[in-house]
Design a protein around this motif. Structure first.
Motif, PDB file in Angstrom:
ATOM      1  N   PRO A  91       1.248  -1.465   0.194  1.00 10.56           N
ATOM      2  CA  PRO A  91      -0.177   0.212  -0.239  1.00 10.56           C
ATOM      3  C   PRO A  91       0.983   1.569  -0.238  1.00 10.56           C
ATOM      4  N   SER A  92       0.716   1.734  -1.173  1.00 11.23           N
ATOM      5  CA  SER A  92       1.793   2.945  -1.285  1.00 11.23           C
ATOM      6  C   SER A  92       0.674   4.309  -1.831  1.00 11.23           C
ATOM      7  N   LEU A  93       0.928   5.508  -1.750  1.00  7.65           N
ATOM      8  CA  LEU A  93       0.914   6.531  -1.695  1.00  7.65           C
ATOM      9  C   LEU A  93       1.719   7.946  -2.800  1.00  7.65           C
ATOM     10  N   VAL A  94       1.664   9.072  -2.868  1.00 10.96           N
ATOM     11  CA  VAL A  94       3.002   9.582  -3.261  1.00 10.96           C
ATOM     12  C   VAL A  94       2.389  10.963  -2.381  1.00 10.96           C
ATOM     13  N   ILE A  95       3.555  11.403  -1.409  1.00  9.49           N
ATOM     14  CA  ILE A  95       3.440  12.535  -1.076  1.00  9.49           C
ATOM     15  C   ILE A  95       4.084  13.668  -1.443  1.00  9.49           C
ATOM     16  N   THR A  96       3.653  14.941  -1.421  1.00 12.17           N
ATOM     17  CA  THR A  96       4.000  16.445  -1.829  1.00 12.17           C
ATOM     18  C   THR A  96       4.250  17.087  -0.813  1.00 12.17           C
ATOM     19  N   THR A  97       5.464  17.391  -0.732  1.00 14.05           N
ATOM     20  CA  THR A  97       5.754  18.010   0.728  1.00 14.05           C
ATOM     21  C   THR A  97       6.149  19.601  -0.142  1.00 14.05           C
ATOM     22  N   THR A  98       7.288  20.179   0.715  1.00 17.41           N
ATOM     23  CA  THR A  98       7.370  21.893   0.371  1.00 17.41           C
ATOM     24  C   THR A  98       8.603  21.663   1.033  1.00 17.41           C
ATOM     25  N   SER A 108      14.495  24.569  -1.157  1.00 17.72           N
ATOM     26  CA  SER A 108      14.172  25.808  -2.256  1.00 17.72           C
ATOM     27  C   SER A 108      13.273  26.608  -2.547  1.00 17.72           C
ATOM     28  N   GLY A 109      11.898  25.461  -1.047  1.00 19.52           N
ATOM     29  CA  GLY A 109      11.121  25.925  -1.476  1.00 19.52           C
ATOM     30  C   GLY A 109      10.014  25.765  -2.283  1.00 19.52           C
ATOM     31  N   LYS A 110      10.513  24.045  -3.826  1.00 18.37           N
ATOM     32  CA  LYS A 110      10.163  24.226  -4.278  1.00 18.37           C
ATOM     33  C   LYS A 110       9.149  22.901  -3.991  1.00 18.37           C
ATOM     34  N   PRO A 111       8.133  22.190  -4.983  1.00 14.40           N
ATOM     35  CA  PRO A 111       7.252  20.912  -4.743  1.00 14.40           C
ATOM     36  C   PRO A 111       8.595  19.090  -4.843  1.00 14.40           C
ATOM     37  N   MET A 123      11.789  15.809   7.246  1.00 13.85           N
ATOM     38  CA  MET A 123      12.486  16.741   7.249  1.00 13.85           C
ATOM     39  C   MET A 123      11.746  18.644   6.510  1.00 13.85           C
ATOM     40  N   ASN A 124      11.206  17.910   6.149  1.00 17.69           N
ATOM     41  CA  ASN A 124      10.470  18.980   5.153  1.00 17.69           C
ATOM     42  C   ASN A 124       9.154  19.655   6.076  1.00 17.69           C
TER      43      ASN A 124
END
Length: 160
Positions: free
Chosen positions: A46-53, A57-60, A91-92
């Motif tokens: 079971p997996s997901l994709v997480i998008t942090t900032t 860098s402030g980038k996704p 850490m993000n």
């Protein structure tokens, strides 16, 4: 769970598995993005994709992760395959707990809460039930406490 998924769980303890899996993460990111989170980790776990900032860098920054559901939330752990340093995505989240999760074709805004105390212990049991190799990763991490996050949805899911 598929036979291949069961084999993956059994070999997850081996050092070579973590090294090989780290090499596959970039390809997994692409597959996750192309399938809008419908296929992550080759569908084995079971997996997901997480998008942090990015904290600098402030980038996704997007990363495929194993998760376990807990009610309406998602539980993830910053194991980094048992390496001695924390993963960048964790850490993000410590710097900015707002993120988004792509799961089964949906994009879900979330807030990451760092687990502690009895709640951390309970979530740890859920995680090692799903991926027993986390116990091995703790030993390899050289005393580093693996961060456990509860990802709490903050809004309705969108089509991913």
């Amino acid at each position: 769970m598929s036979a291949l998924g069961n084999i993956t769980r059994r070999v997850g303890h081996h050092r070579w598995f973590g090294a090989a899996a780290r090499l596959l993460v970039p390809a997994d990111r692409v597959v996750g993005r192309l399938t809008r989170g419908r296929v992550v980790a080759l569908g084995l776990i079971p997996s997901l994709v997480i998008t942090t900032t990015g904290r600098r860098s402030g980038k996704p920054r997007s990363n495929p992760l194993l998760y376990v559901p807990d009610g309406d939330t998602y539980v993830v752990i910053g194991s980094n395959w048992g390496q001695t340093q924390h993963p960048g995505w964790a850490m993000n989240l410590l710097a900015d707990p707002t993120a988004a999760v792509q799961l089964k074709g949906r994009l879900i805004p979330v807030r990451a809460d760092l687990a502690s105390g009895a709640e951390r212990d309970r979530l740890w049991q859920l995680l090692v039930t799903e991926w027993p190799a986390y116990r091995t990763y703790v030993r390899r991490a050289g005393g580093r406490e693996l961060h456990i996050f509860r990802l709490v949805p903050t809004g309705p899911p969108q089509a991913g």
